[in-house]
Design a protein around this motif. Structure first.
Motif, PDB file in Angstrom:
ATOM      1  N   ILE A   6      16.990 -13.626   3.118  1.00 16.08           N
ATOM      2  CA  ILE A   6      16.919 -12.235   3.440  1.00 16.08           C
ATOM      3  C   ILE A   6      15.956 -11.557   2.618  1.00 16.08           C
ATOM      4  N   THR A   7      15.460 -11.963   1.436  1.00 15.95           N
ATOM      5  CA  THR A   7      14.477 -11.431   0.608  1.00 15.95           C
ATOM      6  C   THR A   7      13.196 -11.422   1.168  1.00 15.95           C
ATOM      7  N   THR A   8      12.898 -12.487   1.547  1.00 15.18           N
ATOM      8  CA  THR A   8      11.575 -12.798   2.402  1.00 15.18           C
ATOM      9  C   THR A   8      11.411 -12.004   3.719  1.00 15.18           C
ATOM     10  N   LEU A   9      12.443 -11.907   4.188  1.00 17.44           N
ATOM     11  CA  LEU A   9      12.600 -11.140   5.615  1.00 17.44           C
ATOM     12  C   LEU A   9      12.241  -9.681   5.036  1.00 17.44           C
ATOM     13  N   ARG A  10      12.906  -9.127   4.081  1.00 18.76           N
ATOM     14  CA  ARG A  10      12.583  -7.711   3.740  1.00 18.76           C
ATOM     15  C   ARG A  10      11.230  -7.432   3.244  1.00 18.76           C
ATOM     16  N   SER A  11      10.713  -8.563   2.703  1.00 18.32           N
ATOM     17  CA  SER A  11       9.248  -8.282   2.269  1.00 18.32           C
ATOM     18  C   SER A  11       8.272  -8.412   3.454  1.00 18.32           C
ATOM     19  N   LEU A  12       8.436  -9.215   4.615  1.00 22.85           N
ATOM     20  CA  LEU A  12       7.942  -9.290   5.843  1.00 22.85           C
ATOM     21  C   LEU A  12       8.123  -7.761   6.447  1.00 22.85           C
ATOM     22  N   VAL A  13       8.955  -7.197   6.537  1.00 19.59           N
ATOM     23  CA  VAL A  13       9.225  -6.110   7.432  1.00 19.59           C
ATOM     24  C   VAL A  13       8.339  -4.963   6.522  1.00 19.59           C
ATOM     25  N   ALA A  14       8.402  -5.091   5.187  1.00 18.96           N
ATOM     26  CA  ALA A  14       7.707  -4.081   4.316  1.00 18.96           C
ATOM     27  C   ALA A  14       6.319  -4.140   4.476  1.00 18.96           C
ATOM     28  N   VAL A  15       5.848  -5.256   4.657  1.00 20.49           N
ATOM     29  CA  VAL A  15       4.184  -5.505   4.984  1.00 20.49           C
ATOM     30  C   VAL A  15       3.915  -4.970   6.389  1.00 20.49           C
ATOM     31  N   ALA A  16       5.018  -5.224   7.480  1.00 20.82           N
ATOM     32  CA  ALA A  16       4.744  -4.615   8.702  1.00 20.82           C
ATOM     33  C   ALA A  16       4.658  -3.077   8.619  1.00 20.82           C
ATOM     34  N   ASP A  17       5.735  -2.597   7.715  1.00 18.51           N
ATOM     35  CA  ASP A  17       5.612  -1.040   7.848  1.00 18.51           C
ATOM     36  C   ASP A  17       4.555  -0.202   6.929  1.00 18.51           C
ATOM     37  N   GLN A  18       4.258  -0.938   5.795  1.00 16.48           N
ATOM     38  CA  GLN A  18       3.458  -0.415   5.151  1.00 16.48           C
ATOM     39  C   GLN A  18       1.855  -0.815   5.404  1.00 16.48           C
ATOM     40  N   GLY A  19       1.604  -1.677   6.050  1.00 14.51           N
ATOM     41  CA  GLY A  19       0.283  -2.015   6.764  1.00 14.51           C
ATOM     42  C   GLY A  19      -0.445  -2.865   5.639  1.00 14.51           C
ATOM     43  N   GLY A  20       0.265  -3.392   4.803  1.00 13.61           N
ATOM     44  CA  GLY A  20      -0.419  -4.413   3.706  1.00 13.61           C
ATOM     45  C   GLY A  20       0.435  -4.681   2.564  1.00 13.61           C
ATOM     46  N   VAL A  21       0.056  -5.784   2.074  1.00 12.74           N
ATOM     47  CA  VAL A  21       0.885  -6.517   1.058  1.00 12.74           C
ATOM     48  C   VAL A  21       1.002  -5.656  -0.183  1.00 12.74           C
ATOM     49  N   THR A  22      -0.248  -4.952  -0.696  1.00 18.81           N
ATOM     50  CA  THR A  22      -0.193  -4.009  -1.726  1.00 18.81           C
ATOM     51  C   THR A  22       0.470  -2.911  -1.702  1.00 18.81           C
ATOM     52  N   ARG A  23       0.617  -2.154  -0.637  1.00 20.85           N
ATOM     53  CA  ARG A  23       1.572  -1.079  -0.376  1.00 20.85           C
ATOM     54  C   ARG A  23       3.114  -1.443   0.017  1.00 20.85           C
ATOM     55  N   ALA A  24       3.159  -2.746   0.185  1.00 18.35           N
ATOM     56  CA  ALA A  24       4.557  -3.399   0.578  1.00 18.35           C
ATOM     57  C   ALA A  24       5.101  -3.681  -0.829  1.00 18.35           C
ATOM     58  N   ALA A  25       4.276  -4.132  -1.906  1.00 18.64           N
ATOM     59  CA  ALA A  25       4.922  -4.715  -3.152  1.00 18.64           C
ATOM     60  C   ALA A  25       5.039  -3.413  -3.882  1.00 18.64           C
ATOM     61  N   SER A  26       4.567  -2.293  -3.792  1.00 16.41           N
ATOM     62  CA  SER A  26       4.876  -1.054  -4.369  1.00 16.41           C
ATOM     63  C   SER A  26       6.248  -0.422  -3.900  1.00 16.41           C
ATOM     64  N   ALA A  27       6.425  -0.548  -2.259  1.00 14.56           N
ATOM     65  CA  ALA A  27       7.579  -0.049  -1.933  1.00 14.56           C
ATOM     66  C   ALA A  27       8.689  -0.713  -2.317  1.00 14.56           C
ATOM     67  N   LEU A  28       8.620  -2.322  -2.633  1.00 11.39           N
ATOM     68  CA  LEU A  28       9.663  -3.130  -2.992  1.00 11.39           C
ATOM     69  C   LEU A  28       9.617  -2.972  -4.350  1.00 11.39           C
ATOM     70  N   ASN A  29       8.816  -2.463  -5.208  1.00  9.63           N
ATOM     71  CA  ASN A  29       8.913  -2.655  -6.514  1.00  9.63           C
ATOM     72  C   ASN A  29       8.676  -4.005  -7.061  1.00  9.63           C
ATOM     73  N   LEU A  30       7.818  -4.668  -6.479  1.00 10.55           N
ATOM     74  CA  LEU A  30       7.339  -6.207  -6.833  1.00 10.55           C
ATOM     75  C   LEU A  30       5.951  -6.340  -6.839  1.00 10.55           C
ATOM     76  N   THR A  31       5.430  -7.388  -7.475  1.00  5.37           N
ATOM     77  CA  THR A  31       3.955  -7.665  -7.763  1.00  5.37           C
ATOM     78  C   THR A  31       3.635  -7.981  -6.349  1.00  5.37           C
ATOM     79  N   GLN A  32       2.139  -7.876  -6.162  1.00  3.92           N
ATOM     80  CA  GLN A  32       1.395  -8.333  -5.016  1.00  3.92           C
ATOM     81  C   GLN A  32       1.575  -9.766  -4.940  1.00  3.92           C
ATOM     82  N   SER A  33       1.470 -10.386  -5.814  1.00  2.18           N
ATOM     83  CA  SER A  33       1.572 -11.938  -5.713  1.00  2.18           C
ATOM     84  C   SER A  33       2.899 -12.357  -5.152  1.00  2.18           C
ATOM     85  N   ALA A  34       3.816 -11.716  -5.937  1.00  2.00           N
ATOM     86  CA  ALA A  34       5.274 -12.059  -5.362  1.00  2.00           C
ATOM     87  C   ALA A  34       5.744 -11.961  -3.862  1.00  2.00           C
ATOM     88  N   VAL A  35       4.884 -10.795  -3.368  1.00  2.00           N
ATOM     89  CA  VAL A  35       5.223 -10.580  -1.806  1.00  2.00           C
ATOM     90  C   VAL A  35       4.305 -11.436  -1.138  1.00  2.00           C
TER      91      VAL A  35
END
Length: 291
Positions: A6-35
């Motif tokens: 579920i955690t990886t799926l949440r990251s995938l959806v965040a990337v799709a919604d935010q349009g990139g890994v950097t923004r997704a990481a900020s929205a999820l409060n994670l590092t870019q490398s973790a996403v």
């Protein structure tokens, strides 16, 4: 067997919604490398390329878009389950009051459905007369009640209507005897209705039992020592509705009403709606449908 995380799926959806890994990481409060690692883990497990990283703005491949659709549904279900089982909003106790003669068949189905939807909520069922249930609601001793009444009181709503029928044992003859022997609980709301109709019709009667116990009343009726009155849809299998052929007055119809305490909450509102749906599914009396 491979299981999606579920955690990886949440990251995938965040990337799709935010349009990139950097923004997704900020929205999820994670590092870019973790996403990035979570997305890579998904790709490795499924042996699919999920994202097109050729451009500065990350886009989903066809497989990635398909997985995002599934992921949204899985996340919604996951969040609903966690919310229902852990949120304090859905904990506590409700007291539902119902006259014994309308408990079946609707109330058991409603209680089962409510328990499935809110397993951490304890629902206590209190069976009593309409008069006592109205009193209990006024004192704050119950949260929600059903009643059987000729009308509807302030703050109540009618869920359905049911004919009130003379009842006796199967193939019984007590209804033919005079004076007519009756069996009612002392607090039964149908008792004054029946006595008034008999007096209007000039039919002599006498009370065969004085009790507050519904079982005692049903025992006397089952023995063909007296007759009573019950709602048409609530007759037990060992009693039957009497067709007196004009020898006894018609008893009219009763309303099944719903009353709730003030200060609503989600679970109480859901219980009320389940009761509305359950009693609303009961077919209306033929006489009312043709009126």
């Amino acid at each position: 067997m491979r299981n999606l995380d579920i955690t990886t799926l949440r990251s995938l959806v965040a990337v799709a919604d935010q349009g990139g890994v950097t923004r997704a990481a900020s929205a999820l409060n994670l590092t870019q490398s973790a996403v990035s690692m979570q997305i890579k883990r998904l790709e490795d497990m499924l042996d699919l390329k999920l994202m097109d990283r050729a451009n500065r703005r990350v886009s989903m491949t066809a497989s990635g878009e398909q997985l995002v659709g599934y992921a949204r549904r899985m996340l919604d279900l996951n969040d609903e389950v966690v919310g229902r089982l852990t949120e304090e909003t859905y904990e506590g106790e409700l007291i539902l009051g119902v006259p014994h003669d309308i408990v079946y068949p609707v109330v058991p189905r409603v209680l089962k459905a409510l328990n499935a939807a809110f397993p951490r909520v304890n629902v206590q069922l209190r069976s009593s007369s309409t008069v006592r249930l109205r009193e209990a609601l006024g004192k704050g001793e119950v949260d929600i009640i059903l009643t059987t009444e000729q009308g509807v009181g302030e703050g109540g709503e009618t869920l359905t209507e049911m004919p009130l029928r003379w009842t006796g044992t199967q193939d019984g003859v007590a209804w033919k005897r005079r004076p007519l022997r009756l069996a009612f609980c002392t607090c039964c709301i149908f008792r004054p209705i029946v006595l008034h109709r008999l007096d209007e019709a000039g039919i002599d009667w006498e009370m065969a039992v004085e009790s507050e116990d519904d079982r005692a009343v049903e025992a006397v009726v089952s023995a063909d020592l007296a007759i009573g009155a019950m709602l048409e849809n609530s007759l037990p299998p060992y009693l039957e509705a009497i067709t007196p052929g004009g020898l006894l007055p018609d008893l009219g119809v009763q309303k099944v009403n719903l009353y709730m305490r003030g200060g609503r909450d989600k679970v109480l509102d859901e219980l009320a709606q389940m009761l509305r749906n359950g009693f609303g599914a009961i077919p209306a009396p033929a006489a009312l449908m043709s009126a």
